[in-house]
Design a protein around this motif. Structure first.
Motif, PDB file in Angstrom:
ATOM      1  N   ARG A 260       0.675  -1.236  -0.189  1.00 44.62           N
ATOM      2  CA  ARG A 260      -0.001   0.000  -0.045  1.00 44.62           C
ATOM      3  C   ARG A 260       0.869   1.231  -0.134  1.00 44.62           C
ATOM      4  NH1 ARG A 260      -4.651  -2.093   4.321  1.00 44.62           N
ATOM      5  NH2 ARG A 260      -5.113  -4.152   2.705  1.00 44.62           N
ATOM      6  N   THR A 261       2.033   1.189   0.556  1.00 46.83           N
ATOM      7  CA  THR A 261       2.989   2.316   0.721  1.00 46.83           C
ATOM      8  C   THR A 261       3.569   2.552  -0.957  1.00 46.83           C
ATOM      9  OG1 THR A 261       3.683   1.949   2.664  1.00 46.83           O
ATOM     10  CG2 THR A 261       5.071   3.317   1.610  1.00 46.83           C
ATOM     11  N   ALA A 262       3.677   1.540  -1.505  1.00 43.71           N
ATOM     12  CA  ALA A 262       4.254   1.676  -3.031  1.00 43.71           C
ATOM     13  C   ALA A 262       3.062   2.256  -3.854  1.00 43.71           C
ATOM     14  CB  ALA A 262       4.513   0.156  -3.548  1.00 43.71           C
ATOM     15  N   LEU A 263       1.866   1.770  -3.419  1.00 41.61           N
ATOM     16  CA  LEU A 263       0.560   2.231  -4.086  1.00 41.61           C
ATOM     17  C   LEU A 263       0.503   3.829  -4.053  1.00 41.61           C
ATOM     18  CD1 LEU A 263      -2.043   2.027  -5.933  1.00 41.61           C
ATOM     19  CD2 LEU A 263      -3.092   1.434  -3.906  1.00 41.61           C
ATOM     20  N   ALA A 264       0.617   4.162  -2.682  1.00 40.27           N
ATOM     21  CA  ALA A 264       0.559   5.583  -2.383  1.00 40.27           C
ATOM     22  C   ALA A 264       1.581   6.373  -2.927  1.00 40.27           C
ATOM     23  CB  ALA A 264       0.845   5.802  -0.930  1.00 40.27           C
ATOM     24  N   VAL A 265       3.008   5.838  -3.168  1.00 40.71           N
ATOM     25  CA  VAL A 265       4.072   6.661  -3.581  1.00 40.71           C
ATOM     26  C   VAL A 265       3.869   6.404  -5.325  1.00 40.71           C
ATOM     27  CG1 VAL A 265       6.515   6.541  -4.153  1.00 40.71           C
ATOM     28  CG2 VAL A 265       5.478   6.172  -1.553  1.00 40.71           C
ATOM     29  N   LEU A 266       3.643   5.577  -5.957  1.00 48.37           N
ATOM     30  CA  LEU A 266       3.745   5.537  -7.309  1.00 48.37           C
ATOM     31  C   LEU A 266       2.331   5.704  -7.958  1.00 48.37           C
ATOM     32  CD1 LEU A 266       6.148   2.249  -7.429  1.00 48.37           C
ATOM     33  CD2 LEU A 266       6.756   4.599  -7.662  1.00 48.37           C
ATOM     34  N   GLY A 267       1.523   5.569  -7.292  1.00 53.69           N
ATOM     35  CA  GLY A 267       0.011   5.507  -8.006  1.00 53.69           C
ATOM     36  C   GLY A 267      -0.143   6.917  -8.234  1.00 53.69           C
ATOM     37  N   GLY A 268       0.309   8.052  -7.890  1.00 49.56           N
ATOM     38  CA  GLY A 268      -0.172   9.401  -8.348  1.00 49.56           C
ATOM     39  C   GLY A 268      -1.220   9.866  -7.503  1.00 49.56           C
ATOM     40  N   GLU A 269      -1.655  11.047  -7.728  1.00 50.43           N
ATOM     41  CA  GLU A 269      -2.718  11.756  -6.990  1.00 50.43           C
ATOM     42  C   GLU A 269      -3.872  10.944  -7.134  1.00 50.43           C
ATOM     43  OE1 GLU A 269      -4.373  16.205  -6.290  1.00 50.43           O
ATOM     44  OE2 GLU A 269      -2.567  15.908  -7.669  1.00 50.43           O
ATOM     45  N   ALA A 270      -4.133  10.693  -8.395  1.00 54.62           N
ATOM     46  CA  ALA A 270      -5.524   9.875  -8.426  1.00 54.62           C
ATOM     47  C   ALA A 270      -5.931   8.786  -7.375  1.00 54.62           C
ATOM     48  CB  ALA A 270      -5.556   9.438 -10.045  1.00 54.62           C
ATOM     49  N   LEU A 271      -4.368   7.948  -7.179  1.00 60.03           N
ATOM     50  CA  LEU A 271      -4.872   6.915  -6.103  1.00 60.03           C
ATOM     51  C   LEU A 271      -4.413   7.188  -4.712  1.00 60.03           C
ATOM     52  CD1 LEU A 271      -3.703   3.875  -8.331  1.00 60.03           C
ATOM     53  CD2 LEU A 271      -6.002   4.462  -7.783  1.00 60.03           C
ATOM     54  N   GLY A 272      -3.983   8.613  -4.615  1.00 57.18           N
ATOM     55  CA  GLY A 272      -3.392   8.882  -3.579  1.00 57.18           C
ATOM     56  C   GLY A 272      -4.322   8.907  -2.050  1.00 57.18           C
ATOM     57  N   ASP A 273      -5.673   9.429  -2.139  1.00 59.61           N
ATOM     58  CA  ASP A 273      -6.617   9.191  -1.079  1.00 59.61           C
ATOM     59  C   ASP A 273      -6.898   7.833  -0.803  1.00 59.61           C
ATOM     60  OD1 ASP A 273      -6.638  11.739  -1.036  1.00 59.61           O
ATOM     61  OD2 ASP A 273      -8.636  12.330  -1.846  1.00 59.61           O
ATOM     62  N   PHE A 274      -6.804   6.995  -2.028  1.00 63.06           N
ATOM     63  CA  PHE A 274      -7.439   5.421  -1.811  1.00 63.06           C
ATOM     64  C   PHE A 274      -6.098   4.800  -1.083  1.00 63.06           C
ATOM     65  CE2 PHE A 274      -7.145   1.066  -3.278  1.00 63.06           C
ATOM     66  CZ  PHE A 274      -8.458   0.627  -3.040  1.00 63.06           C
ATOM     67  N   ALA A 275      -5.115   5.012  -1.647  1.00 62.26           N
ATOM     68  CA  ALA A 275      -3.709   4.330  -0.588  1.00 62.26           C
ATOM     69  C   ALA A 275      -3.688   4.843   0.806  1.00 62.26           C
ATOM     70  CB  ALA A 275      -2.536   4.669  -1.298  1.00 62.26           C
ATOM     71  N   LEU A 276      -4.169   6.277   0.895  1.00 63.75           N
ATOM     72  CA  LEU A 276      -3.968   6.650   2.331  1.00 63.75           C
ATOM     73  C   LEU A 276      -5.014   6.010   3.168  1.00 63.75           C
ATOM     74  CD1 LEU A 276      -2.952   8.656   4.427  1.00 63.75           C
ATOM     75  CD2 LEU A 276      -4.782  10.465   3.511  1.00 63.75           C
ATOM     76  N   ALA A 277      -6.211   5.961   2.719  1.00 66.33           N
ATOM     77  CA  ALA A 277      -7.471   5.251   3.415  1.00 66.33           C
ATOM     78  C   ALA A 277      -7.165   3.605   3.868  1.00 66.33           C
ATOM     79  CB  ALA A 277      -8.656   5.203   2.674  1.00 66.33           C
ATOM     80  N   LEU A 278      -6.225   3.032   2.975  1.00 74.48           N
ATOM     81  CA  LEU A 278      -5.859   1.862   3.156  1.00 74.48           C
ATOM     82  C   LEU A 278      -4.867   1.616   4.175  1.00 74.48           C
ATOM     83  CD1 LEU A 278      -5.950   0.159  -0.235  1.00 74.48           C
ATOM     84  CD2 LEU A 278      -7.678  -0.349   1.216  1.00 74.48           C
ATOM     85  N   LEU A 279      -3.779   2.639   4.015  1.00 77.66           N
ATOM     86  CA  LEU A 279      -2.836   2.415   5.092  1.00 77.66           C
ATOM     87  C   LEU A 279      -3.464   2.897   6.431  1.00 77.66           C
ATOM     88  CD1 LEU A 279       0.186   4.117   3.143  1.00 77.66           C
ATOM     89  CD2 LEU A 279       0.191   1.992   4.279  1.00 77.66           C
ATOM     90  N   VAL A 280      -4.035   4.019   6.564  1.00 72.83           N
ATOM     91  CA  VAL A 280      -4.658   4.352   7.823  1.00 72.83           C
ATOM     92  C   VAL A 280      -5.644   3.216   8.399  1.00 72.83           C
ATOM     93  CG1 VAL A 280      -6.394   5.899   8.994  1.00 72.83           C
ATOM     94  CG2 VAL A 280      -4.437   6.691   7.409  1.00 72.83           C
ATOM     95  N   GLY A 281      -6.383   2.582   7.423  1.00 67.23           N
ATOM     96  CA  GLY A 281      -7.241   1.295   8.096  1.00 67.23           C
ATOM     97  C   GLY A 281      -6.425   0.242   8.157  1.00 67.23           C
ATOM     98  N   LEU A 282      -5.263  -0.004   7.862  1.00 66.53           N
ATOM     99  CA  LEU A 282      -4.465  -1.128   8.088  1.00 66.53           C
ATOM    100  C   LEU A 282      -3.830  -1.006   9.498  1.00 66.53           C
ATOM    101  CD1 LEU A 282      -2.716  -3.431   7.282  1.00 66.53           C
ATOM    102  CD2 LEU A 282      -0.885  -2.002   6.520  1.00 66.53           C
ATOM    103  N   VAL A 283      -3.412   0.380   9.802  1.00 64.91           N
ATOM    104  CA  VAL A 283      -2.770   0.492  11.303  1.00 64.91           C
ATOM    105  C   VAL A 283      -3.839   0.269  12.144  1.00 64.91           C
ATOM    106  CG1 VAL A 283      -1.868   2.027  12.629  1.00 64.91           C
ATOM    107  CG2 VAL A 283      -1.048   1.986  10.232  1.00 64.91           C
ATOM    108  N   ILE A 284      -4.906   1.137  11.782  1.00 61.69           N
ATOM    109  CA  ILE A 284      -6.253   1.071  12.976  1.00 61.69           C
ATOM    110  C   ILE A 284      -6.896  -0.490  13.046  1.00 61.69           C
ATOM    111  CG2 ILE A 284      -8.489   2.028  13.363  1.00 61.69           C
ATOM    112  CD1 ILE A 284      -6.083   3.940  13.986  1.00 61.69           C
ATOM    113  N   GLY A 285      -6.950  -0.838  11.784  1.00 57.55           N
ATOM    114  CA  GLY A 285      -7.744  -2.455  11.856  1.00 57.55           C
ATOM    115  C   GLY A 285      -6.790  -3.588  12.627  1.00 57.55           C
ATOM    116  N   THR A 286      -5.424  -3.399  12.297  1.00 60.90           N
ATOM    117  CA  THR A 286      -4.576  -4.159  13.044  1.00 60.90           C
ATOM    118  C   THR A 286      -4.494  -4.059  14.580  1.00 60.90           C
ATOM    119  OG1 THR A 286      -3.054  -4.408  11.325  1.00 60.90           O
ATOM    120  CG2 THR A 286      -2.252  -5.005  13.242  1.00 60.90           C
ATOM    121  N   TYR A 287      -4.712  -2.934  14.896  1.00 53.73           N
ATOM    122  CA  TYR A 287      -4.612  -2.717  16.488  1.00 53.73           C
ATOM    123  C   TYR A 287      -5.992  -3.024  16.770  1.00 53.73           C
ATOM    124  CZ  TYR A 287      -5.611   0.086  20.814  1.00 53.73           C
ATOM    125  OH  TYR A 287      -5.789   0.401  21.938  1.00 53.73           O
ATOM    126  N   SER A 288      -7.274  -2.767  16.366  1.00 50.68           N
ATOM    127  CA  SER A 288      -8.379  -2.965  17.189  1.00 50.68           C
ATOM    128  C   SER A 288      -8.881  -4.321  16.897  1.00 50.68           C
ATOM    129  CB  SER A 288      -9.577  -2.069  16.212  1.00 50.68           C
ATOM    130  OG  SER A 288      -9.606  -2.673  14.880  1.00 50.68           O
TER     131      SER A 288
END
Length: 311
Positions: A260-288
């Protein structure tokens, strides 16, 4: 054969897991501390929703969808920057092929639409409009209701599945953790001023599936230990199950984080929000899935008179 299995790591349980089991830290000795931490995160996320508000995308509020055919290929990132300079920073730009651009934006007046067309024409040589569709408020309302229905259906399906496979205590605990993930992720986007659109909903449902799967792994190990752990309390069984599954949970999370980090870095602005949501969700979901779902299950179990039945 045994030697080959050692080389692949299949023959052993893993160094991290062995060390955790030897030290046996009592992570669930005070489950309410974990719940207090989760509550604090919820308050912070909820304050973002209350203070900044939720910025709904074009799909949910209504707007305009315009398709252009250009003489030369136009890079979406370049078009997005040019439109921002022209006074349209929130236009969503996508390209279906090399010489066609699709723009999603809010309601436009005729002069504003002309400025958008001129901007695209300056980039692509020509800007022939091949499609122009209005997304009315009624359609946006229907899409909002559909997205909310999808979210409720996902949470309800998780509750029914876990209640049927395990016990209602586990199902309720897992859905509580999933609701925690939803509120936190929406709150993060509210604080950042990011739009809540169809792409965000897709990422949110992905996070729900990921977090629910992690909860299933923990609860399944608790059930296995209950079958063979006569004499141990429910809290001790839960703590041991978490220690056994924690390395797996972290390894899975790290593997997903790299992608997902690769998606955020290489995916451009079009996929930036999608990758950010996945990354934040990954951290929160792993914890919860561990430190919210398990403490909730412990608290619920403490408030029922019967002990868990062996299956």
């Amino acid at each position: 054969m045994r030697r080959r299995l050692r080389l692949t790591g299949i023959a052993g349980t893993g160094t991290v897991r062995d060390r955790l089991l030897r030290r046996n830290p009592q992570l669930m000795r005070r489950p309410r501390r974990w719940l207090a931490a989760s509550a604090a995160v919820l308050v912070l996320a909820g304050s973002g929703i209350a203070v900044r508000g939720v910025d709904l995308g074009v799909e949910f509020t209504g707007g305009r969808l315009i398709e252009y055919s250009t003489a030369t290929p136009v890079d979406p990132d370049r078009a997005r920057a040019a439109l921002a300079d022209a006074g349209f920073p929130r236009v969503v730009v996508q390209s279906s092929d090399e010489e066609q651009l699709t723009l999603r934006t809010g309601r436009l007046t005729d002069p504003e639409e002309a400025r958008v067309t001129d901007t695209v024409r300056n980039l692509g040589g020509t800007a022939d409009k091949v499609g122009d569709h209005m997304v009315g408020p009624s359609l946006g309302k229907e899409l909002r209701q559909a997205a909310l229905s999808a979210l409720v259906l996902a949470l309800g399906a998780q509750l029914l599945y876990l209640a049927a496979r395990f016990r209602w205590v586990f199902g309720t605990a897992a859905v509580t953790a999933l609701a925690h993930d939803v509120i936190v992720l929406v709150g993060v986007f509210a604080w950042l001023g990011k739009p809540i659109d169809g792409v965000f909903v897709a990422a949110l449902l992905t996070v729900i599936g990921y977090s629910g799967n992690n909860s299933v792994v923990v609860f399944d190990r608790i059930r296995e230990r209950w079958r063979s752990g006569a004499g141990a309390s429910f809290a001790q069984l839960t703590n041991r199950a978490i220690l056994q599954t924690l390395p797996r949970t972290l390894n899975t999370g790290l593997g997903a984080a790299f992608i997902r980090t690769a998606l955020a870095v290489l995916g451009g602005e079009a996929l930036g929000d999608f990758a950010l949501a996945l990354l934040v969700g990954l951290v929160i979901g792993t914890y919860s899935s561990v430190f919210t779902a398990a403490p909730v299950a412990l608290e619920l179990q403490a408030h029922i008179s019967s002990t868990p039945r062996r299956k």
